[in-house]
Write an enzyme that holds these catalytic residues in place. Structure first.
Site, PDB file in Angstrom:
ATOM      1  N   VAL A   1      14.586  86.546  83.079  1.00  0.00           N
ATOM      2  CA  VAL A   1      14.423  87.992  83.210  1.00  0.00           C
ATOM      3  C   VAL A   1      13.323  88.504  82.284  1.00  0.00           C
ATOM      4  O   VAL A   1      12.565  89.406  82.652  1.00  0.00           O
ATOM      5  CB  VAL A   1      15.760  88.725  82.931  1.00  0.00           C
ATOM      6  CG1 VAL A   1      15.580  90.235  82.963  1.00  0.00           C
ATOM      7  CG2 VAL A   1      16.821  88.303  83.938  1.00  0.00           C
ATOM      8  N   CYS A   2      13.196  87.932  81.108  1.00  0.00           N
ATOM      9  CA  CYS A   2      12.251  88.411  80.101  1.00  0.00           C
ATOM     10  C   CYS A   2      10.815  88.544  80.609  1.00  0.00           C
ATOM     11  O   CYS A   2      10.196  89.594  80.414  1.00  0.00           O
ATOM     12  CB  CYS A   2      12.296  87.536  78.855  1.00  0.00           C
ATOM     13  SG  CYS A   2      13.921  87.559  78.056  1.00  0.00           S
TER      14      CYS A   2
END
Length: 188
Positions: free
Chosen positions: A47-48
């Site tokens: 997700v980062c």
């Protein structure tokens, strides 16, 4: 527990990877301008990079508003460089990537997960006087939206320069604001 909203940003000094170089960033570097500290769990994750690229795509808009973005994770500045050098998407980032391997800054802002050794997705908007004006904290499996953060910064900047006015829900730059008064109670 003391509320962090409207508190002074704590003193800090960390290493960063920015524009192909390592540099030291301190709380003094944030003074005199609007800033966003954008904490995320770790480099080389899932997700980062979507969040960091989303911020990178809005970076020019933030800069036009006088806002500097600082992404922060508990990875070292060397890991930030390695991620930048190996990822086409992370290579788009022009804002400083702060390294907090001791978690001092993450702990000071209450986003550090002791048992995991990484930070939650914490977002802090800091005004030019160093006061925290917006705090957002997400669990690590919930990504953020840079467009919504942009709107929140616009609202924070508006109320900072328009004494007595407030921004209602879904307010966007240029729309009507409110001046709280006894006459408005129960009419909104």
């Amino acid at each position: 527990m003391e509320p962090i909203l409207n508190s002074q940003l704590p003193e800090f000094s960390v290493q960063a990877f920015h524009n192909g170089a390592f540099k030291t960033i301190t709380n003094n570097d944030l003074k005199g301008k609007w800033a966003i500290l954008f904490f995320y769990p770790a480099d080389f994750t899932f997700v980062c990079p979507t969040e960091l690229v989303d911020m990178a795509e809005k970076y020019d808009q933030f800069k036009e508003m006088g806002v500097e973005i600082y992404s922060v994770s508990t990875d070292s500045h060397f890991v930030h460089k390695a991620w930048h050098d190996t990822s086409d998407s992370i290579r788009k980032i022009q804002y400083p990537m702060l390294a907090d391997p001791t978690a001092a800054l993450s702990r000071a802002l209450g986003v550090y997960i002791e048992e995991e050794g990484m930070a939650y997705r914490g977002t802090f908007v800091v005004n030019p006087e160093g006061k925290i004006k917006v705090v957002e904290l997400n669990d690590n499996n919930i990504g953020r939206d840079a467009s919504e953060l942009l709107r929140k910064v616009e609202a924070a900047q508006f109320v900072a320069t328009h004494d007595g006015e407030v921004c209602p829900a879904k307010w966007k730059k240029g729309e009507s604001t409110l001046k709280p008064s006894i006459d408005l109670v129960g009419k909104i």
